[in-house]
Write a protein that holds these residues in place. Structure first.
Motif, PDB file in Angstrom:
ATOM      1  N   GLU A 176      53.390  12.745   0.267  1.00  0.00           N
ATOM      2  CA  GLU A 176      52.004  12.777  -0.196  1.00  0.00           C
ATOM      3  C   GLU A 176      51.899  12.361  -1.661  1.00  0.00           C
ATOM      4  N   LYS A 177      52.849  12.803  -2.472  1.00  0.00           N
ATOM      5  CA  LYS A 177      52.849  12.425  -3.880  1.00  0.00           C
ATOM      6  C   LYS A 177      53.071  10.919  -4.039  1.00  0.00           C
ATOM      7  N   THR A 178      53.992  10.364  -3.274  1.00  0.00           N
ATOM      8  CA  THR A 178      54.243   8.923  -3.327  1.00  0.00           C
ATOM      9  C   THR A 178      53.019   8.134  -2.884  1.00  0.00           C
ATOM     10  N   LYS A 179      52.325   8.637  -1.860  1.00  0.00           N
ATOM     11  CA  LYS A 179      51.120   7.952  -1.380  1.00  0.00           C
ATOM     12  C   LYS A 179      50.028   7.976  -2.433  1.00  0.00           C
ATOM     13  N   ARG A 180      49.872   9.102  -3.139  1.00  0.00           N
ATOM     14  CA  ARG A 180      48.856   9.176  -4.181  1.00  0.00           C
ATOM     15  C   ARG A 180      49.142   8.180  -5.302  1.00  0.00           C
ATOM     16  N   ILE A 181      50.433   8.059  -5.665  1.00  0.00           N
ATOM     17  CA  ILE A 181      50.797   7.100  -6.720  1.00  0.00           C
ATOM     18  C   ILE A 181      50.518   5.677  -6.259  1.00  0.00           C
ATOM     19  N   HIS A 182      50.825   5.407  -4.981  1.00  0.00           N
ATOM     20  CA  HIS A 182      50.577   4.071  -4.445  1.00  0.00           C
ATOM     21  C   HIS A 182      49.086   3.759  -4.376  1.00  0.00           C
ATOM     22  N   ASP A 183      48.296   4.735  -3.919  1.00  0.00           N
ATOM     23  CA  ASP A 183      46.855   4.511  -3.802  1.00  0.00           C
ATOM     24  C   ASP A 183      46.186   4.370  -5.156  1.00  0.00           C
ATOM     25  N   ALA A 184      46.764   5.025  -6.177  1.00  0.00           N
ATOM     26  CA  ALA A 184      46.158   4.932  -7.513  1.00  0.00           C
ATOM     27  C   ALA A 184      46.261   3.527  -8.092  1.00  0.00           C
ATOM     28  N   LYS A 185      47.221   2.762  -7.627  1.00  0.00           N
ATOM     29  CA  LYS A 185      47.403   1.395  -8.135  1.00  0.00           C
ATOM     30  C   LYS A 185      46.522   0.381  -7.411  1.00  0.00           C
ATOM     31  N   ILE A 186      45.855   0.812  -6.336  1.00  0.00           N
ATOM     32  CA  ILE A 186      44.984  -0.096  -5.600  1.00  0.00           C
ATOM     33  C   ILE A 186      43.677  -0.270  -6.363  1.00  0.00           C
ATOM     34  N   LYS A 187      43.312  -1.478  -6.630  1.00  0.00           N
ATOM     35  CA  LYS A 187      42.078  -1.770  -7.360  1.00  0.00           C
ATOM     36  C   LYS A 187      40.927  -1.969  -6.380  1.00  0.00           C
ATOM     37  N   ASN A 188      39.821  -1.325  -6.689  1.00  0.00           N
ATOM     38  CA  ASN A 188      38.631  -1.468  -5.851  1.00  0.00           C
ATOM     39  C   ASN A 188      37.957  -2.797  -6.148  1.00  0.00           C
ATOM     40  N   ARG A 189      37.771  -3.568  -5.125  1.00  0.00           N
ATOM     41  CA  ARG A 189      37.137  -4.871  -5.269  1.00  0.00           C
ATOM     42  C   ARG A 189      35.664  -4.761  -4.854  1.00  0.00           C
ATOM     43  N   VAL A 190      34.821  -5.343  -5.650  1.00  0.00           N
ATOM     44  CA  VAL A 190      33.388  -5.367  -5.355  1.00  0.00           C
ATOM     45  C   VAL A 190      33.007  -6.772  -4.927  1.00  0.00           C
ATOM     46  N   PHE A 191      32.481  -6.896  -3.732  1.00  0.00           N
ATOM     47  CA  PHE A 191      32.083  -8.201  -3.199  1.00  0.00           C
ATOM     48  C   PHE A 191      30.560  -8.277  -3.153  1.00  0.00           C
ATOM     49  N   ASN A 192      30.059  -9.437  -3.497  1.00  0.00           N
ATOM     50  CA  ASN A 192      28.629  -9.700  -3.439  1.00  0.00           C
ATOM     51  C   ASN A 192      28.331 -10.665  -2.306  1.00  0.00           C
ATOM     52  N   VAL A 193      27.096 -10.683  -1.919  1.00  0.00           N
ATOM     53  CA  VAL A 193      26.673 -11.570  -0.837  1.00  0.00           C
ATOM     54  C   VAL A 193      26.901 -13.021  -1.264  1.00  0.00           C
ATOM     55  N   GLY A 194      27.573 -13.767  -0.401  1.00  0.00           N
ATOM     56  CA  GLY A 194      27.843 -15.165  -0.688  1.00  0.00           C
ATOM     57  C   GLY A 194      29.229 -15.432  -1.223  1.00  0.00           C
ATOM     58  N   ASP A 195      30.017 -14.361  -1.545  1.00  0.00           N
ATOM     59  CA  ASP A 195      31.388 -14.554  -2.042  1.00  0.00           C
ATOM     60  C   ASP A 195      32.295 -14.996  -0.906  1.00  0.00           C
ATOM     61  N   ARG A 196      33.269 -15.852  -1.245  1.00  0.00           N
ATOM     62  CA  ARG A 196      34.257 -16.293  -0.274  1.00  0.00           C
ATOM     63  C   ARG A 196      35.445 -15.316  -0.300  1.00  0.00           C
ATOM     64  N   VAL A 197      35.794 -14.767   0.853  1.00  0.00           N
ATOM     65  CA  VAL A 197      36.893 -13.805   0.948  1.00  0.00           C
ATOM     66  C   VAL A 197      37.795 -14.210   2.102  1.00  0.00           C
ATOM     67  N   LEU A 198      39.050 -13.736   2.040  1.00  0.00           N
ATOM     68  CA  LEU A 198      40.005 -13.936   3.130  1.00  0.00           C
ATOM     69  C   LEU A 198      39.895 -12.762   4.085  1.00  0.00           C
ATOM     70  N   LEU A 199      39.669 -13.036   5.337  1.00  0.00           N
ATOM     71  CA  LEU A 199      39.502 -12.004   6.345  1.00  0.00           C
ATOM     72  C   LEU A 199      40.721 -11.983   7.250  1.00  0.00           C
ATOM     73  N   SER A 200      41.406 -10.838   7.328  1.00  0.00           N
ATOM     74  CA  SER A 200      42.577 -10.710   8.185  1.00  0.00           C
ATOM     75  C   SER A 200      42.150 -10.590   9.643  1.00  0.00           C
ATOM     76  N   LEU A 201      42.972 -11.143  10.529  1.00  0.00           N
ATOM     77  CA  LEU A 201      42.667 -11.065  11.953  1.00  0.00           C
ATOM     78  C   LEU A 201      42.778  -9.647  12.483  1.00  0.00           C
ATOM     79  N   HIS A 202      43.561  -8.781  11.765  1.00  0.00           N
ATOM     80  CA  HIS A 202      43.751  -7.396  12.212  1.00  0.00           C
ATOM     81  C   HIS A 202      42.746  -6.442  11.572  1.00  0.00           C
ATOM     82  N   SER A 203      41.822  -6.968  10.782  1.00  0.00           N
ATOM     83  CA  SER A 203      40.847  -6.107  10.133  1.00  0.00           C
ATOM     84  C   SER A 203      39.805  -5.630  11.133  1.00  0.00           C
ATOM     85  N   LYS A 204      39.221  -4.490  10.828  1.00  0.00           N
ATOM     86  CA  LYS A 204      38.157  -3.967  11.679  1.00  0.00           C
ATOM     87  C   LYS A 204      36.903  -4.815  11.510  1.00  0.00           C
ATOM     88  N   PRO A 205      36.110  -4.966  12.553  1.00  0.00           N
ATOM     89  CA  PRO A 205      34.880  -5.761  12.433  1.00  0.00           C
ATOM     90  C   PRO A 205      33.918  -5.114  11.462  1.00  0.00           C
TER      91      PRO A 205
END
Length: 207
Positions: A176-205
């Protein structure tokens, strides 16, 4: 003139079964064994040994090493020890494998909070140079009473289940401690309407 026939080496399935039949009487039979899909484990002889001891044999997913994660971690640790002490040449690794295994089993593991040796035997592993001092201290402490020393060892064995439960809890806390450290390094991305993004085939709809 007769020709002496060379003795064929033992078959690998027989060697694997012999190892398990040596370990089971010593440490007890586990509930289940997870192995890869190699012919060493997938054969009639190994199946009979598993049925004899009532062990469930499960096969890991092909080409998915995460199934045997703890084995991969242990093998990586042994490989690192051999590379640093012996060398990168694997020809001489078999000669030093016993020493590397001893070092791995007696080293303190942070995730479980103790050594693998203590997790199996319920006591610390003493070096030969320590045994002389420890034996003298034990004799003084118990006043040369073997019965007292035996009772102390029985207490250690009775505390073994409690020690293993504590190691399991320490492992969960470490993860759990390792997961918290890993999650803390994840940057939140803010997307706006019209932005081009890469969509993974395994992502949820997207809703």
């Amino acid at each position: 003139m007769g020709v002496k026939q060379k003795r064929s080496p033992p078959m690998m399935p027989e060697f694997v079964c012999k190892i398990f039949e040596t370990l089971f009487p010593r440490f007890g039979a586990p509930r289940a064994i997870i192995s890869d899909r190699g012919t060493h484990f997938c054969n009639d002889q190994f199946t009979k040994v598993m049925l004899k001891y009532g062990v469930t044999h499960r096969l890991s997913t092909a080409y998915h090493p995460q199934t045997s994660g703890q084995v991969e971690v242990s093998n990586r640790g042994l490989k690192r020890i051999l590379e640093r002490t012996v060398g990168e040449n694997r020809a001489s690794w078999s000669d030093k494998l016993d020493d590397a295994l001893w070092a791995f089993r007696t080293a303190y593991k942070t995730p479980i909070g103790c050594t693998p040796y203590k997790l199996v035997y319920g006591k610390a592993c003493h070096l030969p140079i320590e045994l002389e001092h420890k034996a003298y201290w034990a004799l003084k402490h118990t006043n040369f009473d073997i019965q007292t020393a035996g009772d102390h060892r029985k207490v250690q064995l009775n505390e073994l289940n409690e020690l293993r439960d504590q190691a399991y809890e320490n492992s969960l806390i470490y993860k759990e401690k390792t997961k918290r450290i890993h999650d803390a390094k994840i940057k939140n991305r803010v997307f706006n309407v019209g932005d081009r993004v890469l969509l993974s085939l395994h992502s949820k709809p997207l809703d």
